[in-house]
Design a protein around this motif. Structure first.
Motif, mmCIF file in Angstrom:
data_model
loop_
_atom_site.group_PDB
_atom_site.id
_atom_site.type_symbol
_atom_site.label_atom_id
_atom_site.label_comp_id
_atom_site.label_asym_id
_atom_site.label_seq_id
_atom_site.Cartn_x
_atom_site.Cartn_y
_atom_site.Cartn_z
ATOM 1 N N GLU A 163 4.508 38.032 19.067
ATOM 2 C CA GLU A 163 5.929 37.674 19.219
ATOM 3 C C GLU A 163 6.325 37.690 20.698
ATOM 4 O O GLU A 163 7.058 36.812 21.167
ATOM 5 C CB GLU A 163 6.813 38.652 18.448
ATOM 6 N N ALA A 164 5.831 38.699 21.415
ATOM 7 C CA ALA A 164 6.137 38.802 22.849
ATOM 8 C C ALA A 164 5.552 37.606 23.595
ATOM 9 O O ALA A 164 6.207 36.999 24.463
ATOM 10 C CB ALA A 164 5.573 40.107 23.401
ATOM 11 N N ASP A 165 4.328 37.245 23.249
ATOM 12 C CA ASP A 165 3.651 36.101 23.855
ATOM 13 C C ASP A 165 4.450 34.812 23.581
ATOM 14 O O ASP A 165 4.710 34.018 24.476
ATOM 15 C CB ASP A 165 2.237 36.005 23.261
ATOM 16 N N ASP A 166 4.848 34.682 22.339
ATOM 17 C CA ASP A 166 5.602 33.504 21.925
ATOM 18 C C ASP A 166 6.946 33.423 22.654
ATOM 19 O O ASP A 166 7.372 32.347 23.089
ATOM 20 C CB ASP A 166 5.819 33.558 20.406
ATOM 21 N N ALA A 167 7.588 34.582 22.806
ATOM 22 C CA ALA A 167 8.880 34.614 23.500
ATOM 23 C C ALA A 167 8.740 34.100 24.925
ATOM 24 O O ALA A 167 9.584 33.348 25.423
ATOM 25 C CB ALA A 167 9.414 36.047 23.505
ATOM 26 N N MET A 168 7.634 34.479 25.567
ATOM 27 C CA MET A 168 7.404 34.068 26.950
ATOM 28 C C MET A 168 7.215 32.549 27.052
ATOM 29 O O MET A 168 7.813 31.892 27.896
ATOM 30 C CB MET A 168 6.170 34.805 27.481
ATOM 31 N N TYR A 169 6.367 32.009 26.168
ATOM 32 C CA TYR A 169 6.097 30.559 26.228
ATOM 33 C C TYR A 169 7.334 29.743 25.835
ATOM 34 O O TYR A 169 7.585 28.686 26.408
ATOM 35 C CB TYR A 169 4.886 30.191 25.358
ATOM 36 N N THR A 170 8.107 30.262 24.885
ATOM 37 C CA THR A 170 9.337 29.553 24.489
ATOM 38 C C THR A 170 10.326 29.555 25.652
ATOM 39 O O THR A 170 10.961 28.539 25.944
ATOM 40 C CB THR A 170 9.959 30.222 23.238
ATOM 41 N N TRP A 171 10.408 30.692 26.328
ATOM 42 C CA TRP A 171 11.313 30.776 27.481
ATOM 43 C C TRP A 171 10.906 29.750 28.544
ATOM 44 O O TRP A 171 11.758 29.028 29.072
ATOM 45 C CB TRP A 171 11.291 32.200 28.062
ATOM 46 N N MET A 172 9.611 29.681 28.814
ATOM 47 C CA MET A 172 9.132 28.753 29.848
ATOM 48 C C MET A 172 9.391 27.299 29.465
ATOM 49 O O MET A 172 9.632 26.454 30.307
ATOM 50 C CB MET A 172 7.640 28.971 30.107
ATOM 51 N N LYS A 173 9.309 27.047 28.160
ATOM 52 C CA LYS A 173 9.527 25.672 27.698
ATOM 53 C C LYS A 173 10.990 25.268 27.892
ATOM 54 O O LYS A 173 11.286 24.114 28.190
ATOM 55 C CB LYS A 173 9.143 25.566 26.216
ATOM 56 N N ASN A 174 11.871 26.254 27.740
ATOM 57 C CA ASN A 174 13.300 25.920 27.736
ATOM 58 C C ASN A 174 14.016 26.068 29.071
ATOM 59 O O ASN A 174 15.118 25.554 29.224
ATOM 60 C CB ASN A 174 14.020 26.773 26.682
ATOM 61 N N ILE A 175 13.401 26.781 30.001
ATOM 62 C CA ILE A 175 14.104 27.018 31.278
ATOM 63 C C ILE A 175 14.374 25.685 31.998
ATOM 64 O O ILE A 175 13.519 24.807 32.063
ATOM 65 C CB ILE A 175 13.317 28.003 32.195
#
Lengths: 224, 133
Positions: free
Chosen positions: B80-92
């Motif tokens: 979940e932590a890993d996913d949160a990071m990649y989702t954040w990067m996708k949306n910034i």
């Protein structure tokens, strides 16, 4: 000797060498000097753990794999038979490191895109967001052709395990405190899947060196 | 009123507005850099996330059912932590200089978000380490 005149005669007398023997000596010295000046063809080191098995040296090798590229082609290690290739790990929406590394991959592509012995491989470590469609759009935008440059995707954790095989160099390099995810390394792999060189994809100078190294590796195969 | 003063006044307004825009652009750029620096710091932990996930996964079949559940929960936390990071990067998103107020608010919020993701990752790693002890 003529220029030196009688002084040279005196020298020869002192050395007890007639002109004939002196010429042979001079010829031998010049030949030896020329031979010693000849450089051996440069060969590249093998990177990663080396083992001795039954008296044979076994170099670190990229394991077999099966992923798909931006055009849906199944890409395995056999795709790279008879090719040397450069590899990196990235994801299309990476905001900082990857765009800089990709720029350097483009430099490599510019130089070798017409050389059928060279391929490029970029592995995404975010297959959830980098779908085949996203990779295709990304490839088209950067004019990347799957003829020579594969953007690979697969199971995330399988890909990360696969990355470990490439990033033995990152783990050996103590300056990369955070591991490979942020290292931006570009690796050069030979036709037998051995790592032969690597560059820091965020440093154009090291990539210039890698380009020269690729020529050396290609020459290695020419001389075989 | 002397009409000749208008062009002068207009030019003055332009200069002041221009200066303010430059200051605002610089402020947004600085803020964006701060967010990205935080992102770089958090990113350094990502290979640890995978390392601990792998260790837990490899140990799953060697432990009793209770520990197995614990390990699976820890694996989920890491993923979940890993996913949160990649989702954040996708949306910034990059700063939109035309919307100063909104962009500033957005970047300040993203600064908080990436800090929280950093904490989430750190927590997930610590929990994994504790579980494996």
């Amino acid at each position: 000797l003529r220029i030196l005149g009688h002084k040279s005669n005196k020298l020869l007398t002192m050395l007890k060498l007639p002109y004939g023997n002196f010429s042979i000596l001079l010829f031998s010295i010049v030949t030896l000097l020329l031979l010693s000046c000849q450089t051996k063809p440069k060969t590249l080191p093998y990177i990663g753990q080396t083992k001795i098995v039954d008296g044979d040296t076994v170099y670190h090798k990229i394991p077999s794999f099966s992923f798909t590229d931006q055009d849906g082609n199944i890409i395995t290690e056999t795709t790279f038979e008879d090719h040397i290739y450069v590899a990196d790990f990235f994801f299309t929406h990476c905001p900082t490191i990857c765009p800089r590394v990709m720029k350097q991959m483009m430099r490599i592509n510019d130089k070798y895109k017409n050389n059928s012995a060279v391929k490029l491989v970029s592995h995404t470590i975010d297959p959830k967001n980098d779908t085949e469609e996203v990779l295709k759009i990304y490839a088209d935008k950067l004019d990347i052709s799957s003829k020579n440059w594969h953007l690979l995707r697969g199971d995330k954790y399988e890909m990360l395990d696969h990355a470990d095989a490439y990033y033995v160099v990152a783990y050996e390099d103590e300056s990369i405190a955070g591991g490979f995810d942020h290292s931006g390394k570009i690796l050069l792999i030979d036709k037998d899947r051995h790592i032969r060189a690597f560059a820091d994809g965020t440093d154009p100078e090291t990539v210039t060196e890698l380009l020269e190294t690729m020529d050396v590796l290609l020459k290695e195969y020419e001389t075989l | 009123m002397n009409l000749r003063i208008f062009p002068l006044l207009f030019a003055l307004i332009l200069v002041v507005a221009c200066k303010e825009t430059t200051v605002q652009t610089r402020e947004l750029d600085t803020l964006y850099s701060e967010v990205m620096d935080l992102h770089d710091e958090v990113m350094l932990q990502m290979s640890s996330v995978n390392k601990w996930r792998k260790q837990l996964k490899n140990s799953l079949n060697e432990v009793d059912p209770n520990t197995k559940t614990l390990f699976q929960n820890r694996i989920n936390e890491l993923e979940e932590a890993d996913d949160a990071m990649y989702t954040w990067m996708k949306n910034i998103e990059k700063p939109d200089y035309k919307k100063y107020k909104k962009t500033k608010e957005y970047l300040l919020n993203e600064k908080k978000n990436i800090e929280n993701i950093g904490t989430q990752i750190e927590q997930a790693i610590n929990n994994a380490q504790t579980a494996l002890r």
